[in-house]
Design a protein around this motif. Structure first.
Motif, PDB file in Angstrom:
ATOM      1  N   SER A 134       0.848  -1.186   0.000  1.00 47.58           N
ATOM      2  CA  SER A 134       0.000   0.000   0.000  1.00 47.58           C
ATOM      3  C   SER A 134       0.882   1.232   0.000  1.00 47.58           C
ATOM      4  CB  SER A 134      -0.921   0.015   1.227  1.00 47.58           C
ATOM      5  OG  SER A 134      -1.801  -1.088   1.209  1.00 47.58           O
ATOM      6  N   ILE A 135       0.345   2.316  -0.499  1.00 46.43           N
ATOM      7  CA  ILE A 135       1.049   3.595  -0.498  1.00 46.43           C
ATOM      8  C   ILE A 135       0.200   4.612   0.237  1.00 46.43           C
ATOM      9  CG2 ILE A 135       0.091   4.249  -2.764  1.00 46.43           C
ATOM     10  CD1 ILE A 135       2.742   5.772  -3.272  1.00 46.43           C
ATOM     11  N   TRP A 136       0.858   5.398   1.096  1.00 46.05           N
ATOM     12  CA  TRP A 136       0.159   6.445   1.841  1.00 46.05           C
ATOM     13  C   TRP A 136       0.128   7.719   1.014  1.00 46.05           C
ATOM     14  CZ3 TRP A 136       2.271  11.025   4.205  1.00 46.05           C
ATOM     15  CH2 TRP A 136       1.349  11.708   5.022  1.00 46.05           C
ATOM     16  N   ILE A 137      -1.070   8.185   0.709  1.00 48.71           N
ATOM     17  CA  ILE A 137      -1.258   9.446  -0.005  1.00 48.71           C
ATOM     18  C   ILE A 137      -1.493  10.525   1.046  1.00 48.71           C
ATOM     19  CG2 ILE A 137      -2.694  10.686  -1.649  1.00 48.71           C
ATOM     20  CD1 ILE A 137      -0.950   8.475  -2.874  1.00 48.71           C
ATOM     21  N   PRO A 138      -0.600  11.509   1.152  1.00 46.70           N
ATOM     22  CA  PRO A 138      -0.653  12.429   2.296  1.00 46.70           C
ATOM     23  C   PRO A 138      -1.811  13.402   2.288  1.00 46.70           C
ATOM     24  CG  PRO A 138       1.115  13.027   0.798  1.00 46.70           C
ATOM     25  CD  PRO A 138       0.587  11.713   0.322  1.00 46.70           C
ATOM     26  N   ARG A 139      -2.334  13.746   1.117  1.00 51.45           N
ATOM     27  CA  ARG A 139      -3.460  14.682   1.089  1.00 51.45           C
ATOM     28  C   ARG A 139      -4.217  14.517  -0.214  1.00 51.45           C
ATOM     29  NH1 ARG A 139      -0.650  20.538   1.060  1.00 51.45           N
ATOM     30  NH2 ARG A 139       0.129  19.656   2.998  1.00 51.45           N
ATOM     31  N   ASP A 140      -5.467  14.963  -0.213  1.00 49.92           N
ATOM     32  CA  ASP A 140      -6.254  14.936  -1.434  1.00 49.92           C
ATOM     33  C   ASP A 140      -5.551  15.756  -2.508  1.00 49.92           C
ATOM     34  OD1 ASP A 140      -8.008  13.672   0.213  1.00 49.92           O
ATOM     35  OD2 ASP A 140      -9.591  15.182   0.135  1.00 49.92           O
ATOM     36  N   GLY A 141      -5.594  15.253  -3.756  1.00 46.54           N
ATOM     37  CA  GLY A 141      -4.990  16.033  -4.818  1.00 46.54           C
ATOM     38  C   GLY A 141      -4.692  15.218  -6.051  1.00 46.54           C
ATOM     39  N   THR A 142      -3.971  15.864  -6.986  1.00 44.67           N
ATOM     40  CA  THR A 142      -3.619  15.250  -8.260  1.00 44.67           C
ATOM     41  C   THR A 142      -2.201  14.704  -8.176  1.00 44.67           C
ATOM     42  OG1 THR A 142      -5.026  16.825  -9.433  1.00 44.67           O
ATOM     43  CG2 THR A 142      -3.387  15.638 -10.738  1.00 44.67           C
ATOM     44  N   TYR A 143      -2.029  13.446  -8.569  1.00 45.74           N
ATOM     45  CA  TYR A 143      -0.733  12.778  -8.492  1.00 45.74           C
ATOM     46  C   TYR A 143      -0.377  12.205  -9.864  1.00 45.74           C
ATOM     47  CZ  TYR A 143      -1.078  13.143  -3.430  1.00 45.74           C
ATOM     48  OH  TYR A 143      -1.174  13.624  -2.157  1.00 45.74           O
ATOM     49  N   THR A 144       0.937  12.110 -10.085  1.00 52.42           N
ATOM     50  CA  THR A 144       1.464  11.485 -11.299  1.00 52.42           C
ATOM     51  C   THR A 144       2.518  10.472 -10.883  1.00 52.42           C
ATOM     52  OG1 THR A 144       1.126  13.542 -12.535  1.00 52.42           O
ATOM     53  CG2 THR A 144       2.567  11.900 -13.533  1.00 52.42           C
ATOM     54  N   PHE A 145       2.517   9.315 -11.553  1.00 51.51           N
ATOM     55  CA  PHE A 145       3.474   8.253 -11.257  1.00 51.51           C
ATOM     56  C   PHE A 145       4.271   7.943 -12.517  1.00 51.51           C
ATOM     57  CE2 PHE A 145       0.159   7.954  -8.157  1.00 51.51           C
ATOM     58  CZ  PHE A 145       0.792   7.578  -6.986  1.00 51.51           C
ATOM     59  N   GLY A 146       5.459   7.368 -12.322  1.00 51.41           N
ATOM     60  CA  GLY A 146       6.305   7.057 -13.463  1.00 51.41           C
ATOM     61  C   GLY A 146       7.119   5.799 -13.248  1.00 51.41           C
ATOM     62  N   LEU A 147       7.549   5.188 -14.377  1.00 54.79           N
ATOM     63  CA  LEU A 147       8.377   3.988 -14.362  1.00 54.79           C
ATOM     64  C   LEU A 147       9.581   4.175 -15.266  1.00 54.79           C
ATOM     65  CD1 LEU A 147       5.792   1.061 -14.720  1.00 54.79           C
ATOM     66  CD2 LEU A 147       7.232   1.506 -12.729  1.00 54.79           C
ATOM     67  N   LYS A 148      10.739   3.715 -14.796  1.00 58.15           N
ATOM     68  CA  LYS A 148      11.915   3.532 -15.634  1.00 58.15           C
ATOM     69  C   LYS A 148      12.368   2.106 -15.416  1.00 58.15           C
ATOM     70  CE  LYS A 148      15.062   6.753 -16.088  1.00 58.15           C
ATOM     71  NZ  LYS A 148      16.117   7.769 -15.789  1.00 58.15           N
ATOM     72  N   SER A 149      12.557   1.360 -16.503  1.00 56.47           N
ATOM     73  CA  SER A 149      12.911  -0.053 -16.305  1.00 56.47           C
ATOM     74  C   SER A 149      13.638  -0.610 -17.516  1.00 56.47           C
ATOM     75  CB  SER A 149      11.640  -0.884 -16.051  1.00 56.47           C
ATOM     76  OG  SER A 149      10.766  -0.836 -17.175  1.00 56.47           O
ATOM     77  N   ASP A 150      14.365  -1.680 -17.264  1.00 58.87           N
ATOM     78  CA  ASP A 150      15.028  -2.505 -18.274  1.00 58.87           C
ATOM     79  C   ASP A 150      14.946  -3.945 -17.749  1.00 58.87           C
ATOM     80  OD1 ASP A 150      16.676  -3.932 -19.933  1.00 58.87           O
ATOM     81  OD2 ASP A 150      18.432  -2.628 -19.710  1.00 58.87           O
ATOM     82  N   ASP A 151      13.954  -4.777 -18.205  1.00 67.68           N
ATOM     83  CA  ASP A 151      13.104  -4.550 -19.367  1.00 67.68           C
ATOM     84  C   ASP A 151      11.723  -4.005 -18.926  1.00 67.68           C
ATOM     85  OD1 ASP A 151      14.808  -5.480 -21.568  1.00 67.68           O
ATOM     86  OD2 ASP A 151      14.818  -7.353 -20.476  1.00 67.68           O
ATOM     87  N   GLY A 152      10.627  -4.752 -19.194  1.00 71.92           N
ATOM     88  CA  GLY A 152       9.289  -4.203 -19.060  1.00 71.92           C
ATOM     89  C   GLY A 152       8.777  -4.117 -17.632  1.00 71.92           C
ATOM     90  N   SER A 153       7.760  -3.234 -17.441  1.00 68.39           N
ATOM     91  CA  SER A 153       7.173  -3.056 -16.117  1.00 68.39           C
ATOM     92  C   SER A 153       5.773  -2.468 -16.235  1.00 68.39           C
ATOM     93  CB  SER A 153       8.050  -2.138 -15.262  1.00 68.39           C
ATOM     94  OG  SER A 153       8.244  -0.895 -15.905  1.00 68.39           O
TER      95      SER A 153
END
Length: 944
Positions: free
Chosen positions: A301-320
Motif C-alpha cells: 500500500s502507499i500512503w497518499i498524504p493529502r487529497d490532490g492530483t498525483y502522477t506516477f512514473g516507471l523507468k525499467s530494463d526490461d518491461g514493467s
C-alpha cells in the motif's frame, strides 16, 4: 456601540463574579518565560542592557496591552493566530494550558490569567474559554494518520540535523542543556499527526510572528518529524485510526522466461523462487540467483498524504507495469533499455492508504527498475520507503482524548471573556476587540509590587513568572521610557531583529550567538565528509552586509534562494518578508559603515586568465568549487557561477588575500604567499592581477565557460588526459581527508592527510567522482584503475625509542596526526603537489612523481627533511608486507609484486635498513633517518 458594550458587560458580570479571587493561587518553581534572543544578548556581555529589555518588552507582547508612543523602538511579537485553532489543537490541551500555562508548557511566554482564582470558579471560566477556542474551526478532526518505528527514526534524524535543535531541546541531551530551549509543551496531548504536519509545512499560517520559521520541508519530511514528536501517541487506548506502515513492500521473485510484465503473466501456476519484504521497488532482490530470465511482482500500500492530483512514473530494463487501486496506470512493457521514464496520466487520489503493485521482467542484457511519483508539495522523485506499507503499523491518537461537543452558550460566554480578559490584545480575531484597558507604557509604575513586575501580582493582572533579571531589566528600562522613542542605530536594529527571530541561535555575529556550546557537537557533517566546522556549522554573519549584495541578502532570508552550501545538513529557514522587511537594509548599512576605508579595488582583467587560474592547471579552485552546475572534482563547495549575484568585489578580494582572516577555520588555502602564487606563468604570479582576473571570470555568471577540469555530462569519471588532477574525495579504506593525484602518465596515488601517509597507488583509469555527490557526499569509492597497491597502513615517519620498537598503530580511518601535522601542499608548474607535514621539530616535504608511462609506470617518492634541532630517533617505514626479500643493493621485492628501491641524497651512502616483524604477521622495512647539518634527502622508487 456603547449599548452593545454595556450589554456585553452585563452578560459577563456573573463571569467575573465566578472568577473573583477567593484565595491566592500561584504555581511554585515554574521556569521564567524563555526568550532565547534575550538570553543570548544578556549572556554575551556585549550588548547594552536597554536593548536586552526592549527585546523582552516586544517578545512578551507588553506593548499589546500597554501602548507605546508613536515611533517607539518596541513592536509586539504577536501571538498565534487563533482563527482556526480548534482544527489543530485538542480540548484537553486548551484546558491544561489555560489552567496553568507554566506547567503545561514550561518556559512559555503566555501569562497566567487565573493565577489568583479559586479552583471552582477558575474551572468554570476555563471551560467557557475551551468551548470558545474549540469553536474556532474545530473540533479537531479525528486522526487518520499513523506511524512506524522506521518513520519515527527518519523524523528523529531530521529533527536532529536540519536545525530544530538550535532552538528546541535534543531528545537525549535536554537535562544537560544550559542554553535557552524554546518549549514544545505536551504535543502528544495537543494535536494530531495530520495537524502537526500541516503546521510544519506552513508555520506562518498559525504563527505569523515568524519566530517559528519555515524549514523548507517537503510533506514526507514534515510527516516524519511530526510522527517523531508525537511518538508518545502510539498505543493510546481507544485509538481507532487506520494505521500505515512505512516498511516497504512485499515481493515475489519468479525465475522463468518472461516476454511481458503484464500482471496476468504472474497468475496462479507459477511458483516463486523467493518471497519476502524489501524497502523499495528494485531488481536487487535477496536470494535472486538468475541474472537474465526472471520476473518480480511487488505488492503493498502507499500512503497518499493529502487529497490532490498525483502522477506516477516507471523507468525499467526490461518491461514493467504500475497499478494503483488495482488499476494499471503505467504500462512500460517490452524488452528495452532504461531509456526514458514512462509517466501516468494525472490521477485524483484521496488522502489515506491505497493499494499499489508493480510487475517487472528481465529478458537479458541490462536490468533496472525505478518507480517515481509527484503530487501536492511533492517534487518529482523516487517513491520513498516512508510511504510504502506492508502491514498495519501503529495507530496514533492524542493523549487524554475525550468526546467533545461545543455548547453554543458556553462558546458565546467564552468569546466574551476572551475580549474582556484581554486575550484579544495579543490574539487578534475578527470581531473580537480587546475590552481590557491598560495604562500606556509611559504611565506605568514599575515599582508597583502588585503589578506585572511585582512580587504579589493581584487579580486581573497577568502573571508571567518573570525571573529576577528579567524584571530588573524591564523595570530599569521603563524608568526612562523616553529613550524608547529614539531611533535605533542600524547596528542595534540588526542585532535586535536577528536576536528576536532566532538568527543568533545558529549564526554568530560580532562574537554574539552561534550554536550553543552544549549543542555544538550535536551538529554533524554529512557522512564521511571532513570539512571541519564549515561542513556542519552555519556560517558567521559578522560583516555579512559587506559580503553580500542587498538583493542577494534579501533573497537568502526571504526567498529560499541562493543557498550555496549543499554540504550543510542544517538548513537556512525561510522568513516572512512582512515581519523583517527592514532587516537586510539594517545589516547592510551597519556593516558597510564598519568597513575600513581605502581598500584596493579589483580591476577589470582578462577572464581567460581567470579561467586558467580556477582550473586544474592553475590554482585548482575546481577541486572544491563547481562552476555553472558542473560538479567540483572534490568536496562540494559554493558554485563559482553564483559569485556574481551574491558577493561584493571588496569582500571577494579580502577572501582571496587571507581566507582564514575572513572565515576563521576555513579549509580554503591561502594561495598567495607574500603577494605571489606559485603560478608565475599567469600574470607573473602577482596577487592583484590574478585576483582581478578570477573576479572578472566569475562575473560571467551563468555564462562562464567551464574551467579546465570540469564538464557538464553525466559521466563522473575524471580523466587526467594532459593535466595533473588534484582533488579531495572519499576513497575506500582511506580517511576522509584523502587527496588524490591523477597523472597523464596513467600512474596515480592518494595521500591520506589524516594519518599523514601515502595510502594507495595504481595504474590505468583514475577515479569516479560520483561518490563525492551521492548521498550528500558520503560515498567512498575505490580507484577506477588496476594494479592497486596499498601502502603501509601506519604513518610514514615515526619517532621510536629504538629501531626495533613497535611502529605506531594507526589504521582507523578517522585517526588524526599519527604521522605528524599536515601543513597542506604547494603545486609545481605541472600542477603536481608537494605535501608538507611536521613531526615535532622536523619539517617534511614529500613530492611524488611518475616515472615512465602506462602500465609499466613507476612512482618515485622524494623526501626532503629539515630539523630545527638534532634528531637521532626518527625512522621511515619504507614498505610492509607478508614477505620482503632483498633484491640487490638497496632494493627489495615485497609480496612478490612490488619492487622498492632506496636512493639516498646529499651524497649519503646506503642507509642502515632493517626487515623486522610487524603487526598481524606482516614484515616491515624500516630505516633510521640520518641528518646532515640539520637536513636529510632520499627517494623511494616503487614499481609493480
Amino acid at each position: 456601540m456603547k449599548r452593545q458594550l454595556s450589554r456585553a458587560g452585563e452578560r459577563i458580570g456573573c463571569i467575573f463574579w465566578l472568577i473573583a479571587v477567593v484565595t491566592a493561587w500561584a504555581a511554585q518553581g515554574q521556569p521564567e518565560p524563555v526568550v532565547p534572543g534575550y538570553s543570548i544578548l544578556r549572556g554575551s556581555g556585549k550588548v547594552d542592557a536597554a536593548l536586552q529589555a526592549e527585546l523582552l518588552l516586544g517578545e512578551l507582547n507588553c506593548v499589546s496591552c500597554h501602548a507605546a508612543a508613536a515611533g517607539s523602538r518596541i513592536s509586539a511579537k504577536g501571538a498565534p493566530d487563533l482563527s482556526a485553532v480548534g482544527a489543530r489543537a485538542t480540548p484537553q490541551y486548551f484546558r491544561a494550558l489555560l489552567s496553568n500555562p507554566h506547567a503545561a508548557k514550561p518556559g512559555t511566554t503566555m501569562p497566567d490569567l487565573f493565577h489568583a482564582s479559586a479552583p471552582e470558579p477558575k474551572k468554570g471560566a476555563v471551560e467557557f474559554l475551551v468551548h470558545f477556542l474549540v469553536s474556532q474551526g474545530g473540533p479537531i478532526a479525528d486522526p487518520i494518520g499513523a506511524g512506524t518505528p522506521a518513520i519515527v527514526e527518519s523524523g528523529r534524524a531530521l529533527y536532529h540535523s536540519v536545525g530544530c535543535i538550535a532552538c528546541h531541546a535534543p531528545e537525549k541531551e535536554s537535562e544537560k542543556l544550559k542554553s535557552p530551549v524554546v518549549p514544545l509543551g505536551n504535543l502528544a496531548q495537543k494535536t494530531t499527526q495530520a495537524a502537526l504536519t500541516e503546521f510544519l509545512l506552513n508555520p506562518y499560517h498559525a504563527r505569523p510572528s515568524g519566530r517559528m520559521p519555515s524549514m523548507a520541508l517537503n510533506i514526507v519530511e514534515a510527516r516524519a518529524i511530526a510522527t517523531y514528536l508525537l511518538r508518545d501517541q502510539f498505543g493510546v487506548a481507544g485509538a481507532t485510526t487506520r494505521p500505515l506502515a512505512g516498511t516497504g513492500v512485499r515481493y515475489e521473485c519468479f525465475e522463468d522466461d518472461f516476454i511481458t510484465a503484464k500482471p496476468d503473466s504472474f497468475a496462479a501456476g507459477l511458483t516463486a523462487k523467493s518471497t519476502g519484504k524489501i524497502k523499495t521497488f528494485t531488481v536487487d532482490i535477496p536470494g535472486r540467483k538468475e541474472k537474465n530470465h526472471f520476473g518480480i511482482r511487488f505488492g503493498g500500500s502507499i500512503w497518499i498524504p493529502r487529497d490532490g492530483t498525483y502522477t506516477f512514473g516507471l523507468k525499467s530494463d526490461d518491461g514493467s507495469f504500475l497499478l494503483i487501486d488495482h488499476k494499471v496506470i503505467v504500462a512500460h512493457d517490452g524488452s528495452h533499455p532504461v531509456d526514458k521514464e514512462m509517466l501516468s496520466e494525472p490521477i485524483e487520489l484521496k488522502a489515506g492508504m491505497h493499494p499499489i503493485g508493480v510487475t517487472y521482467f528481465q529478458n537479458g542484457g541490462g536490468l533496472g527498475l525505478e518507480v517515481f511519483w509527484e503530487g501536492p508539495d511533492i517534487a518529482h522523485q523516487p517513491i520513498p520507503t516512508d510511504v510504502l506499507a506492508i502491514d498495519p503499523g501503529k495507530a496514533m491518537a492524542p493523549l487524554d482524548g475525550e468526546s467533545f461537543v461545543v455548547e453554543p452558550q458556553k462558546a458565546m460566554m467564552g468569546g466574551q471573556m476572551f475580549s474582556m480578559l484581554g486575550c484579544a490584545s495579543c490574539h487578534a480575531l475578527p470581531n473580537r476587540p480587546s475590552l481590557k484597558k491598560a495604562k500606556p507604557l509611559a504611565e506605568l509604575k514599575v515599582d508597583n509590587p502588585q503589578g506585572c513586575l511585582g512580587e504579589q501580582i493581584v487579580k486581573g493582572v497577568p502573571k508571567y513568572d518573570l525571573s529576577a533579571d528579567q524584571r530588573a531589566a524591564i523595570a530599569e528600562t521603563l524608568k526612562n521610557v523616553a529613550s524608547l522613542n529614539a531611533p535605533m542605530t542600524p547596528a542595534a536594529k540588526a542585532m535586535h531583529e536577528m536576536a528576536a527571530v532566532g538568527c543568533l541561535a545558529c549564526h554568530q555575529r560580532d562574537n554574539i550567538g552561534g550554536i550553543p556550546a552544549d549543542r555544538n557537537e550535536l551538529f554533524k557533517s554529512m557522512p564521511n565528509v571532513d570539512l571541519g566546522d564549515e561542513g556542519r556549522i552555519p556560517p558567521r554573519l559578522t560583516g555579512v552586509g559587506a559580503k553580500l549584495l542587498p538583493d542577494a541578502l534579501a533573497r537568502i532570508i526571504f526567498g529560499g534562494e541562493l543557498r550555496v552550501r549543499p554540504y550543510l545538513l542544517a538548513r537556512m529557514p525561510v522568513f516572512k518578508q512582512d515581519k523583517l522587511a527592514d532587516l537586510p537594509e539594517a545589516i547592510v548599512t551597519a556593516d558597510l559603515a564598519a568597513e575600513p576605508a581605502g581598500s584596493p579595488a579589483l580591476q577589470p582583467a582578462s577572464e581567460k586568465d581567470g579561467r586558467k587560474l580556477v582550473g586544474v592547471r592553475g590554482l585548482g579552485c575546481v577541486n572544491c568549487h563547481g562552476v555553472r552546475g558542473a560538479k567540483s572534482l572534490g568536496v562540494p563547495s559554493p558554485d563559482l557561477a553564483t559569485a556574481r549575484d551574491r558577493l561584493r568585489p571588496q569582500w571577494f578580494r579580502r577572501l582571496l588575500a587571507n581566507p582564514n582572516d575572513v572565515n576563521p577555520g576555513t579549509r580554503m588555502p591561502a594561495f598567495w604567499n607574500e603577494g605571489e602564487s606559485g603560478i608565475k606563468e599567469i600574470l607573473g604570479g602577482a596577487f592583484e592581477p590574478q585576483a582581478s582576473a578570477i573576479w572578472s571570470y566569475a562575473q560571467q555568471g551563468k555564462e562562464m565557460t567551464l574551467p579546465p577540469g570540469l564538464r557538464l555530462d553525466d559521466n563522473d569519471e575524471i580523466v587526467p588526459t594532459d593535466e595533473v588532477v588534484v582533488l579531495r574525495a572519499f576513497v575506500t579504506d582511506v580517511g576522509p581527508r584523502a587527496i588524490l593525484v591523477g597523472n597523464p602518465e596513467s600512474v596515480h596515488w592518494v595521500f591520506d592527510a589524516n594519518t599523514v601517509r601515502l595510502a594507495k597507488a595504481w595504474h590505468g583509469k583514475f577515479f569516479d567522482a560520483a561518490g563525492i555527490w551521492e548521498k550528500r557526499g558520503g560515498t567512498a569509492r575505490a580507484p577506477l584503475g588496476k594494479d592497486v597497491v596499498n601502502l603501509p597502513a601506519g604513518p610514514s615517519f615515526a619517532i621510536l625509542d629504538s629501531q626495533g620498537a613497535p611502529w605506531p598503530d594507526s589504521t582507523g580511518l578517522f585517526d588524526r596526526n599519527a604521522g605528524g601535522r599536515f601543513r597542506g601542499y604547494t603545486l609545481d608548474k605541472q600542477g603536481r603537489p608537494t605535501f608538507r607535514y611536521t613531526l615535532r621539530n622536523v619539517e617534511v616535504q614529500e613530492k611524488d612523481v611518475p616515472k615512465g608511462a602506462g602500465d609499466g609506470a613507476e612512482l618515485e617518492r622524494r623526501f626532503t627533511l629539515a630539523a630545527s634541532a638534532p634528531m637521532g630517533n626518527l625512522y621511515f617505514l619504507i614498505a610492509s608486507g607478508k614477505k620482503i626479500e632483498p633484491k640487490g643493493a638497496a632494493a627489495w621485492l615485497v609480496d612478490d609484486k612490488i619492487v622498492v628501491r632506496l636512493i639516498m641524497g646529499n651524497g649519503g651512502g646506503a642507509a642502515s635498513t632493517q626487515i623486522r616483524e610487524g603487526k598481524d604477521g606482516n614484515k616491515q622495512l624500516v630505516m633510521p633517518v640520518a641528518f646532515t647539518q640539520g637536513g636529510a634527502e632520499f627517494s623511494v622508487e616503487m614499481g609493480w
